[in-house]
Enzyme design. Structure first.
Site, PDB file in Angstrom:
ATOM      1  N   ASN A 129      23.454   5.345  10.134  1.00  0.00           N
ATOM      2  CA  ASN A 129      22.555   4.532  10.959  1.00  0.00           C
ATOM      3  C   ASN A 129      23.149   3.127  11.108  1.00  0.00           C
ATOM      4  O   ASN A 129      23.097   2.333  10.165  1.00  0.00           O
ATOM      5  CB  ASN A 129      21.174   4.467  10.306  1.00  0.00           C
ATOM      6  N   PRO A 130      23.724   2.816  12.277  1.00  0.00           N
ATOM      7  CA  PRO A 130      24.362   1.489  12.422  1.00  0.00           C
ATOM      8  C   PRO A 130      23.344   0.364  12.444  1.00  0.00           C
ATOM      9  O   PRO A 130      23.696  -0.804  12.355  1.00  0.00           O
ATOM     10  CB  PRO A 130      25.080   1.599  13.778  1.00  0.00           C
ATOM     11  N   THR A 138      23.997   7.362  14.516  1.00  0.00           N
ATOM     12  CA  THR A 138      22.751   7.556  15.267  1.00  0.00           C
ATOM     13  C   THR A 138      22.690   6.550  16.413  1.00  0.00           C
ATOM     14  O   THR A 138      23.141   5.413  16.276  1.00  0.00           O
ATOM     15  CB  THR A 138      21.517   7.362  14.367  1.00  0.00           C
ATOM     16  N   GLY A 163      22.598   4.629   5.157  1.00  0.00           N
ATOM     17  CA  GLY A 163      21.515   3.800   5.688  1.00  0.00           C
ATOM     18  C   GLY A 163      20.484   3.574   4.605  1.00  0.00           C
ATOM     19  O   GLY A 163      20.818   3.512   3.421  1.00  0.00           O
ATOM     20  N   ASP A 215      16.166   4.271   3.167  1.00  0.00           N
ATOM     21  CA  ASP A 215      15.281   5.387   2.853  1.00  0.00           C
ATOM     22  C   ASP A 215      14.777   6.089   4.114  1.00  0.00           C
ATOM     23  O   ASP A 215      14.484   7.283   4.102  1.00  0.00           O
ATOM     24  CB  ASP A 215      14.080   4.879   2.041  1.00  0.00           C
ATOM     25  N   GLY A 216      14.662   5.317   5.194  1.00  0.00           N
ATOM     26  CA  GLY A 216      14.130   5.881   6.437  1.00  0.00           C
ATOM     27  C   GLY A 216      15.013   6.979   7.003  1.00  0.00           C
ATOM     28  O   GLY A 216      14.521   8.009   7.481  1.00  0.00           O
ATOM     29  N   ASP A 264       7.915   6.972   2.411  1.00  0.00           N
ATOM     30  CA  ASP A 264       9.338   6.623   2.238  1.00  0.00           C
ATOM     31  C   ASP A 264       9.776   5.530   3.217  1.00  0.00           C
ATOM     32  O   ASP A 264      10.863   5.591   3.801  1.00  0.00           O
ATOM     33  CB  ASP A 264      10.239   7.851   2.450  1.00  0.00           C
ATOM     34  N   GLU A 286       8.491   4.894   6.145  1.00  0.00           N
ATOM     35  CA  GLU A 286       8.150   5.208   7.541  1.00  0.00           C
ATOM     36  C   GLU A 286       6.635   5.140   7.671  1.00  0.00           C
ATOM     37  O   GLU A 286       5.929   5.628   6.778  1.00  0.00           O
ATOM     38  CB  GLU A 286       8.593   6.636   7.903  1.00  0.00           C
TER      39      GLU A 286
HETATM   40  N1  LIG Z   1      20.649   3.713  16.393  1.00  0.00           N
HETATM   41  C1  LIG Z   1      19.412   3.397  16.058  1.00  0.00           C
HETATM   42  N2  LIG Z   1      18.722   2.468  16.741  1.00  0.00           N
HETATM   43  C2  LIG Z   1      17.474   2.104  16.383  1.00  0.00           C
HETATM   44  N3  LIG Z   1      16.802   2.641  15.331  1.00  0.00           N
HETATM   45  C3  LIG Z   1      17.433   3.565  14.614  1.00  0.00           C
HETATM   46  C4  LIG Z   1      18.758   3.993  14.937  1.00  0.00           C
HETATM   47  N4  LIG Z   1      19.122   4.935  14.037  1.00  0.00           N
HETATM   48  C5  LIG Z   1      18.064   5.095  13.213  1.00  0.00           C
HETATM   49  N5  LIG Z   1      17.058   4.279  13.545  1.00  0.00           N
HETATM   50  C6  LIG Z   1      15.756   4.090  12.879  1.00  0.00           C
HETATM   51  O1  LIG Z   1      15.861   3.076  11.900  1.00  0.00           O
HETATM   52  C7  LIG Z   1      14.911   3.348  10.872  1.00  0.00           C
HETATM   53  C8  LIG Z   1      15.286   2.683   9.565  1.00  0.00           C
HETATM   54  O2  LIG Z   1      16.525   3.095   9.167  1.00  0.00           O
HETATM   55  P1  LIG Z   1      17.045   2.982   7.677  1.00  0.00           P
HETATM   56  O3  LIG Z   1      16.076   3.521   6.735  1.00  0.00           O
HETATM   57  O4  LIG Z   1      18.412   3.583   7.680  1.00  0.00           O
HETATM   58  O5  LIG Z   1      17.242   1.419   7.453  1.00  0.00           O
HETATM   59  P2  LIG Z   1      16.278   0.306   6.884  1.00  0.00           P
HETATM   60  O6  LIG Z   1      14.954   0.353   7.526  1.00  0.00           O
HETATM   61  O7  LIG Z   1      17.031  -0.958   6.973  1.00  0.00           O
HETATM   62  O8  LIG Z   1      16.142   0.677   5.364  1.00  0.00           O
HETATM   63  P3  LIG Z   1      14.829   1.126   4.554  1.00  0.00           P
HETATM   64  O9  LIG Z   1      14.208   2.283   5.280  1.00  0.00           O
HETATM   65  O10 LIG Z   1      15.395   1.518   3.223  1.00  0.00           O
HETATM   66  O11 LIG Z   1      13.935  -0.072   4.510  1.00  0.00           O
HETATM   67  C9  LIG Z   1      14.881   4.859  10.773  1.00  0.00           C
HETATM   68  O12 LIG Z   1      13.598   5.279  10.515  1.00  0.00           O
HETATM   69  C10 LIG Z   1      15.343   5.334  12.132  1.00  0.00           C
HETATM   70  O13 LIG Z   1      14.295   5.943  12.838  1.00  0.00           O
END
Ligand SMILES: Nc1ncnc2c1ncn2[C@@H]1O[C@H](COP(=O)(O)OP(=O)(O)OP(=O)(O)O)[C@@H](O)[C@H]1O
Length: 415
Positions: free
Chosen positions: A76-77, A108, A134, A136-137, A385, A387
């Site tokens: 997940n960038p 993604t 990435g 937890d999401g 988690d 979300e």
């Molecule tokens: N390319 C993308 N552009 C926008 N949103 C994305 C993309 N790829 C994934 N996502 C969304 O980003 C959300 C959060 O991702 P991720 O959990 O990897 O990072 P985070 O929110 O920084 O970390 P955490 O969930 O641990 O707080 C995911 O639920 C996913 O739906």
């Protein structure tokens, strides 16, 4: 004489290590050459930083294995500080390549993409697992993608690997004891699996089920999660702090009805066979059992935890559910009764020192099932988690463990 980059790296090492690095380096180059040639999609031109090669190669237990491990990497960038591509390609991929991983890497491009990938990938192309880069999401999306498949029984067996690069990596930190990408990659390289319970949260009215590995929560924290999404773009991981402060200053009352079924020590939930589809498992719930306990009133928070939930950020590393184990076949319910900023503040301070279970308004019980019904105009969302699940109107959330366990790639260093 012009030194190669790897040789320059060696000059920085202590003499003893330098010798071993020189010996290992010949071996490394041989390994990289063979393994890269069979890599599924990535270029093998990038150099392995020498200090990493030494690190990995010093543990002979996993460098000698000749078996390739074919995995799908979902990156997940957008997670955390948006540094996951850099972290992966520069620090993690070299370690995984050296230890025999054949990786198909997909970045993604939208929210939900990881879910689609996990639900449609041909499992025979990644028999050794899916590695999530990435937070937890993204792990949660992959889990839900896998558990929504028709070949559920095989899919739940597919191990999930985690390279922490998100805002909050509670799962990998709590269960595997690592929170930085390099040690997570080293844990994957070492091999082994960790069994983990999987829980399901069902919105009764809609009949929709969502799966999780960490926790589901209601009240203040779910409310903060919803608000934090507004700040994701500008604040990254700090969004939770700002949203938490704002919500604290304008704290509403949260009213719920909660039913829970305490865990009976004689009953083993794993004896119930896994239904063909996970949704069926929840519909055949345990309403026939009569020892449900009901609680009604105001709650600052309701947490249903699958493991002890240690936040990866934070100075004191508090845990929310100190008695929870990720593979004990039970969920740990924490009810924070009451309302008001003073009580919330007390809870938060006590939690920092892990004293929160001593507070008279905190109830802690090991359970099999929990039903949560927001009352009136209480925030009716549910966090799973990291979300947020939304509900229309009156909602009832049912949280239960699945009978089958999932598998994480890697093991805690102490095992
Ligand atoms: N390319 C993308 N552009 C926008 N949103 C994305 C993309 N790829 C994934 N996502 C969304 O980003 C959300 C959060 O991702 P991720 O959990 O990897 O990072 P985070 O929110 O920084 O970390 P955490 O969930 O641990 O707080 C995911 O639920 C996913 O739906």
């Amino acid at each position: 004489m012009k030194l190669q980059r790897s040789q320059v790296g060696q000059m920085l090492l202590p003499r003893k290590l330098r010798k071993s690095a020189l010996r290992q380096n010949t071996f490394t180059q041989r390994q990289v050459a063979t393994r890269c040639s069979s890599d599924l999609s990535t270029s093998c031109r990038e150099e392995v930083p020498n200090y990493l090669a030494v690190d990995v190669l010093q543990d002979q237990s996993y460098t000698r294995q000749e078996i390739f491990r074919k995995v799908l990497v979902i990156l997940n960038p957008n997670s955390g500080f948006r540094s996951s591509p850099e972290v992966f390609y520069q620090q993690v991929q070299p370690i995984l390549k050296l230890s025999g991983f054949m990786m198909q890497v997909v970045e993604t491009s939208y929210a939900g993409h990881a879910h689609v990938l996990a639900s449609t990938v041909d499992l025979s192309t990644c028999p050794d697992g899916i590695i999530c880069v990435g937070g937890d999401g993204i792990v949660n999306e992959v889990l839900n993608g896998l558990l929504g498949r028709d070949d559920l029984k095989e899919a739940i067996q597919l191990p999930i690997g985690i390279i922490p690069a998100g805002s909050e990596n509670s799962l990998v930190w709590t269960v595997l004891g690592t929170r930085d990408p390099v040690s997570a990659a080293t844990a994957l390289a070492k091999g082994g699996f960790t069994a983990i319970d999987v829980f399901a949260v069902k919105l009764t009215q809609a009949g929709v089920t969502h799966f999780g590995l960490t926790a589901s929560y209601y009240g203040f924290v779910a409310d903060v999660l919803q608000l934090s999404e507004k700040f994701r773009l500008h604040l990254g991981p700090f969004r939770y702090v700002i949203a938490g402060l704002l919500k604290f200053l304008s704290l509403p009352q949260y009213r719920f009805e909660v039913d829970y079924l305490p865990l009976s020590p004689r009953r083993n939930p794993k004896l119930i066979p896994l239904a063909e589809k996970c949704n069926d498992y929840l519909s055949a719930d345990s309403s026939v059992e009569d020892n449900w306990v009901t609680r009604k009133g105001e709650f600052l928070g309701i947490f249903v935890c699958n493991h002890f939930c240690k936040p990866a950020q934070g100075l004191l590393s508090p845990v929310i559910a100190p008695k929870a184990q990720h593979n004990d076949g039970s969920l740990d319910l924490i009810l924070v009764h009451g309302s008001g900023r003073l009580r919330l503040f007390c809870f938060f301070v006590a939690y920092q020192f892990c004293w929160h279970l001593l507070l008279p308004f905190v109830e802690y019980v090991k359970v099999k099932h929990v039903k949560v019904r927001p009352v009136g105009n209480t925030h009716n969302g549910c966090g799973v988690d990291g979300e947020l699940l939304h509900a229309e109107g009156q909602a009832e959330w049912q949280c239960s463990l699945l009978s089958a366990q999932g598998r994480l790639l890697g093991q805690h260093p102490s095992t």
